[in-house]
Design a protein around this motif. Structure first.
Motif, PDB file in Angstrom:
ATOM      1  N   UNK A   1       0.855  -1.197   0.000  1.00 42.59           N
ATOM      2  CA  UNK A   1       0.000   0.000   0.000  1.00 42.59           C
ATOM      3  C   UNK A   1       0.885   1.240   0.000  1.00 42.59           C
ATOM      4  N   UNK A   2       0.567   2.176  -0.881  1.00 35.62           N
ATOM      5  CA  UNK A   2       1.397   3.374  -1.005  1.00 35.62           C
ATOM      6  C   UNK A   2       0.617   4.673  -0.921  1.00 35.62           C
ATOM      7  N   UNK A   3      -0.689   4.625  -1.122  1.00 33.55           N
ATOM      8  CA  UNK A   3      -1.465   5.859  -1.132  1.00 33.55           C
ATOM      9  C   UNK A   3      -1.915   6.245   0.272  1.00 33.55           C
ATOM     10  N   UNK A   4      -1.816   7.514   0.554  1.00 30.22           N
ATOM     11  CA  UNK A   4      -2.076   8.031   1.892  1.00 30.22           C
ATOM     12  C   UNK A   4      -3.543   7.927   2.272  1.00 30.22           C
ATOM     13  N   UNK A   5      -3.771   7.691   3.561  1.00 28.94           N
ATOM     14  CA  UNK A   5      -5.119   7.735   4.099  1.00 28.94           C
ATOM     15  C   UNK A   5      -5.596   9.180   4.199  1.00 28.94           C
ATOM     16  N   UNK A   6      -6.888   9.315   4.423  1.00 29.12           N
ATOM     17  CA  UNK A   6      -7.468  10.648   4.609  1.00 29.12           C
ATOM     18  C   UNK A   6      -6.940  11.290   5.888  1.00 29.12           C
ATOM     19  N   UNK A   7      -6.702  12.605   5.875  1.00 24.24           N
ATOM     20  CA  UNK A   7      -6.231  13.283   7.086  1.00 24.24           C
ATOM     21  C   UNK A   7      -7.305  13.370   8.164  1.00 24.24           C
ATOM     22  N   UNK A   8      -8.578  13.268   7.747  1.00 19.17           N
ATOM     23  CA  UNK A   8      -9.688  13.288   8.699  1.00 19.17           C
ATOM     24  C   UNK A   8     -10.894  12.627   8.028  1.00 19.17           C
ATOM     25  N   UNK A   9     -12.031  12.629   8.676  1.00 24.58           N
ATOM     26  CA  UNK A   9     -13.199  11.920   8.160  1.00 24.58           C
ATOM     27  C   UNK A   9     -13.989  12.735   7.131  1.00 24.58           C
ATOM     28  N   UNK A  10     -13.490  13.924   6.825  1.00 25.80           N
ATOM     29  CA  UNK A  10     -14.180  14.764   5.840  1.00 25.80           C
ATOM     30  C   UNK A  10     -13.392  14.891   4.546  1.00 25.80           C
ATOM     31  N   UNK A  11     -12.092  15.210   4.669  1.00 27.42           N
ATOM     32  CA  UNK A  11     -11.242  15.394   3.486  1.00 27.42           C
ATOM     33  C   UNK A  11     -10.694  14.038   3.051  1.00 27.42           C
ATOM     34  N   UNK A  12     -10.906  13.617   1.806  1.00 28.98           N
ATOM     35  CA  UNK A  12     -10.424  12.304   1.366  1.00 28.98           C
ATOM     36  C   UNK A  12      -8.929  12.294   1.107  1.00 28.98           C
ATOM     37  N   UNK A  13      -8.337  11.107   1.216  1.00 26.10           N
ATOM     38  CA  UNK A  13      -6.957  10.889   0.806  1.00 26.10           C
ATOM     39  C   UNK A  13      -6.916  10.110  -0.488  1.00 26.10           C
ATOM     40  N   UNK A  14      -5.718   9.910  -1.037  1.00 27.29           N
ATOM     41  CA  UNK A  14      -5.592   9.173  -2.293  1.00 27.29           C
ATOM     42  C   UNK A  14      -6.153   7.752  -2.166  1.00 27.29           C
ATOM     43  N   UNK A  15      -6.022   7.147  -0.973  1.00 29.86           N
ATOM     44  CA  UNK A  15      -6.495   5.774  -0.807  1.00 29.86           C
ATOM     45  C   UNK A  15      -8.012   5.674  -0.874  1.00 29.86           C
ATOM     46  N   UNK A  16      -8.730   6.797  -0.725  1.00 29.18           N
ATOM     47  CA  UNK A  16     -10.187   6.807  -0.877  1.00 29.18           C
ATOM     48  C   UNK A  16     -10.609   6.964  -2.335  1.00 29.18           C
ATOM     49  N   UNK A  17      -9.663   7.380  -3.172  1.00 24.99           N
ATOM     50  CA  UNK A  17      -9.983   7.690  -4.571  1.00 24.99           C
ATOM     51  C   UNK A  17      -9.550   6.566  -5.510  1.00 24.99           C
ATOM     52  N   UNK A  18      -8.398   5.940  -5.225  1.00 27.77           N
ATOM     53  CA  UNK A  18      -7.837   4.925  -6.115  1.00 27.77           C
ATOM     54  C   UNK A  18      -7.750   3.588  -5.390  1.00 27.77           C
ATOM     55  N   UNK A  19      -8.144   2.536  -6.071  1.00 23.91           N
ATOM     56  CA  UNK A  19      -8.252   1.211  -5.467  1.00 23.91           C
ATOM     57  C   UNK A  19      -6.985   0.404  -5.710  1.00 23.91           C
ATOM     58  N   UNK A  20      -6.219   0.150  -4.643  1.00 18.88           N
ATOM     59  CA  UNK A  20      -4.981  -0.624  -4.743  1.00 18.88           C
ATOM     60  C   UNK A  20      -5.160  -2.085  -4.332  1.00 18.88           C
ATOM     61  N   UNK A  21      -6.382  -2.517  -4.077  1.00 16.89           N
ATOM     62  CA  UNK A  21      -6.589  -3.818  -3.435  1.00 16.89           C
ATOM     63  C   UNK A  21      -6.199  -5.007  -4.297  1.00 16.89           C
TER      64      UNK A  21
END
Length: 576
Positions: free
Chosen positions: A270-290
Motif C-alpha cells: 500500500x502506497x497511497x495516503x489515508x485521509x487526514x480526517x473523516x471529511x477530506x479524502x486521501x488518495x487511498x479513498x480515490x484509487x483502489x490498490x486492493x
C-alpha cells in the motif's frame, strides 16, 4: 569545494514525455492551475475548485528534477526513472465505497464526469490535455493497454536530451547532459557536464494487457489461456527489445518490480495516503490498490526475473529494485538473491531506490501493523510496510546493495513528526525550523541504516573473516523520487535545493550535541519499533567512526552511489 551530488531515483522526463509544450528535460515549469481549469464563477464551480485544491494540496505541482534545477543544486548524476502511467491511477474508484459518508459526498461532487477527471489529472500531473485524453480513452474505450508504447515515448524524450545543453543564460558555461552506459564514463566527466543512467519504475511498463484485466484480475491465471499466452509473450518480446542495443542503445540499469497497482506478476505494498480526517479524502479513498496487494511474486514473475531480466545471455543484466514490493514479494526476491549466490556464486545486489525506514525488526513483525494512520499517531517514522524493516536493511547489506533515501513527507514521517510539523508550519518565520526538522528525520533514517548494518556486521564478524566496520556506511545514498508526484520536503522541494540540503545535513551532524535549544530539539534520533529518542554522545560517536561531518555527507550524497556504480554499472558485470 563540495563533491557533485548523485541521485538514485528521479523522474525528470515524466512531464516532458506527456506534455509536448514542455521543450525537453532542461526547463522548469508549473502544472496548469485549478484556477485556469475551473474558471467558472458559479458557486458550484468555485466550490469544486476549492475542494480540488484541498485534495491536491501537498503534491508538487511543478517540475522538481528538471536538468536546470539539478545543475543549480550541484546534482551531476541522475538515475532517470521511466514511468508509463498506470491506468488505475487515471480511473477514480467510483462509487467511492472506501470512504466515509462525508468523503463520499465530496468525492462524488468532485469527480462528476470524465471532463472533470481530465482536469484533475492535468492539475496533478502536469500532462497536456491531449495526452490526458489519450490516456482516458485507453482506460474506457480501448481493448488493450500497451504500456510499452508509453515507455518508448518517454525513452525517446530522454534520448533527445542526450548531448543537449541548457538554454538558460544563468551559467558561465552552458551545462551538457549525456546518457552513459558504463560507470567508467564518469571519470571523464567535465565540470559543466551531467550524466544520466536509465531505470524503469514498474514491471507493468514492459507489458501489454487486456484493459479490464488491469481493474478486475487478481492474478495472471484469472485471464483466459489465450490472454495469458499473449501477456507472457509480450513481456518476453519487450524485454528482448529493451536489451537489444541496436534498437535501444541505453538499457535500463534496474527496474522497480512493483508499483502502485497490480501488474499480475508481483505483489505491491500500500502506497497511497489515508485521509487526514473523516471529511477530506486521501488518495487511498480515490484509487483502489486492493487487487494484487500484499501478494508474492508469481511463477511467471520469477521466470521473468531469473531467465530474462537478470540473465546476461540475452543482453545486459537488468537489476531489480525492491521499492513498492509487498512484504511477501520481498520474501520471495530475497530468497532468489540468496539462491543466485549459493548455487552459482552470482552476486546480485538488492537495490531499494527511494526508500524510508519503519524501525520494525522484521517483515514478519511488520505484518502485525495495518497500513493505516491510526497505527502511526505517536511514531516518529511511518510504520507502513512499504518502508524498510531492519531485515530488509540487513539483506541489502549482505547482497552488497544500495538504499536511496527519499525526500518525501508522505512516506517518511509518522504521526508524531507530522503533528510537530503542523505546529511549526503555523508559526511565524518557521521556515528555518522546518528545514531543521526535515534534516532531522532524514539523518535519523541514515543513522538507523548505519546502526542496523553495524550491529549485523558485528554479529557476522564473530563467525567469519573480518569486514571493516566502516562498511556499515556504504549502503545509503540519496534517492529523492522528485517529479514522481510526491509530497516533498518543504523548502527542499526541488533538485536546485540539494546543495542547501547537503549543507543542513552536514551542520546537523556537526552541531548534533549543541546546547542551543533550537539544536537540542532537532538531534538525530535512535529509532526502534516502539520509540524514538536522541542518541547519546557515546552512541552517536560510535556510528561516526571518526569521520568528519564533511566525509559523512560526501558518502551520503556522492561517494556511496558512485562506488556502487563502479562495481555494478560496468560492462564487465552486466554482460556475459
Amino acid at each position: 569545494m563540495a563533491k557533485p551530488i548523485a541521485d538514485l531515483h528521479c523522474h525528470p522526463s515524466l512531464k516532458p514525455a506527456n506534455n509536448s509544450s514542455i521543450p525537453g528535460l532542461w526547463p522548469g515549469v508549473r502544472n496548469i492551475t485549478t484556477g485556469r481549469l475551473f474558471n467558472g464563477l458559479r458557486l458550484a464551480s468555485l466550490l469544486r475548485k476549492w475542494a480540488i485544491g484541498l485534495f491536491l494540496k501537498n503534491t508538487a505541482k511543478y517540475t522538481q528534477s528538471n536538468l536546470d534545477a539539478c545543475y543549480k543544486g550541484n546534482n551531476r548524476l541522475l538515475c532517470l526513472a521511466l514511468y508509463p502511467p498506470e491506468r488505475p491511477f487515471l480511473r477514480p474508484d467510483r462509487p467511492f465505497n472506501n470512504a466515509t459518508n462525508k468523503q463520499r459526498l465530496l468525492l462524488r461532487s468532485l469527480f462528476g464526469n470524465l471532463g472533470v477527471d481530465r482536469k484533475i489529472i492535468q492539475a496533478l500531473t502536469g500532462f497536456s490535455k491531449a495526452q490526458t485524453l489519450a490516456y482516458l480513452d485507453s482506460v474506457y474505450n480501448q481493448e488493450e493497454v500497451n504500456y510499452f508504447k508509453d515507455l518508448i515515448r518517454e525513452y525517446n524524450t530522454v534520448l533527445q536530451a542526450h548531448e543537449s545543453r541548457s538554454l538558460l543564460p544563468d551559467f558561465r558555461q552552458a551545462p551538457v547532459f549525456r546518457l552513459i552506459k558504463d560507470a567508467l564514463e564518469l571519470e571523464g566527466l567535465g565540470q559543466n557536464e551531467m550524466a544520466g543512467i536509465l531505470s524503469l519504475e514498474g514491471l507493468h511498463g514492459l507489458g501489454v494487457y487486456p484493459r479490464e484485466a488491469l481493474f478486475e484480475a487478481e492474478t495472471l491465471e484469472d485471464l483466459s489461456e489465450t490472454e495469458q499466452a499473449a501477456v507472457k509473450q509480450a513481456f518476453i518480446n519487450n524485454i528482448e527489445r529493451l536489451k537489444d542495443g541496436n534498437q535501444m542503445p541505453f538499457t535500463p540499469f534496474f527496474i522497480t518490480l512493483s508499483h502502485h497497482f497490480n501488474n499480475l506478476l508481483a505483489g505491491h505494498a500500500k502506497s497511497f495516503a489515508d485521509a487526514p480526517n473523516r471529511t477530506v479524502p486521501g488518495f487511498s479513498n480515490v484509487f483502489n490498490q486492493s487487487k494484487g496487494l500484499d501478494r508474492g511474486i508469481s511463477s511467471f514473475g520469477r521466470k521473468l526475473i531469473s531467465e530474462e531480466l537478470l540473465s546476461r545471455h540475452n543482453g545486459r543484466r537488468i537489476l531489480i529494485d525492491t521499492k513498492h514490493m509487498s512484504l511477501k514479494a520481498r520474501d520471495d526476491y530475497a530468497e532468489m538473491v540468496r539462491n543466485f549466490w549459493v548455487e552459482a556464486g552470482d552476486r546480485v545486489p538488492i537495490i531499494c531506490s527511494h526508500a524510508a525506514i519503519n524501525g520494525i525488526p522484521s517483515r514478519e513483525a511488520a505484518r502485525n501493523y495495518a497500513n493505516i494512520n491510526r497505527n502511526n499517531p505517536d511514531a516518529f517514522v511511518s510504520r507502513w510496510d512499504i518502508n524498510l524493516t531492519d531485515q530488509d536493511i540487513r539483506e541489502v547489506f549482505d547482497s552488497d546493495g544500495i538504499i536511496g533515501l527519499c525526500l518525501h513527507d508522505g512516506r517518511m514521517p509518522g504521526g508524531r513528526f507530522k503533528k510537530l510539523l503542523q505546529v511549526e508550519s503555523r508559526a511565524m518565520g518557521s521556515s528555518e525550523e522546518i528545514r531543521r526538522m526535515h534534516t532531522q528525520i532524514f539523518l535519523s533514517n541514515v543513522f538507523h541504516v548505519v546502526r542496523i548494518n553495524l550491529e549485523h556486521l558485528r554479529s557476522q564478524n564473530l563467525e567469519r573473516a573480518q569486514i571493516p566496520e566502516s562498511d556499515s556506511w556504504k549502503t545509503v545514498c540519496l534517492g529523492s523520487d522528485y517529479d514522481g508526484i510526491v509530497d516533498p520536503f518543504d523548502h527542499f522541494d526541488t533538485a536546485a535545493d540539494f546543495k542547501d540540503f547537503r549543507h543542513y545535513c552536514r551542520e546537523g551532524i556537526r552541531y548534533n550535541f549543541s546546547l542551543l535549544e533550537v539544536r537540542k530539539k532537532r538531534r538525530v534520533l535512535k529509532i526502534d519499533e516502539r520509540r524514538a529518542r536522541p542518541y547519546t554522545p557515546e552512541e552517536f560517536n560510535e556510528l561516526l567512526m571518526g569521520q568528519s561531518p564533511e566525509e559523512i555527507v560526501d558518502a551520503i550524497f556522492s561517494d556511496n552511489l558512485m562506488n556502487f556504480l563502479k562495481k555494478y554499472y560496468r560492462e564487465g558485470y552486466l554482460k556475459a
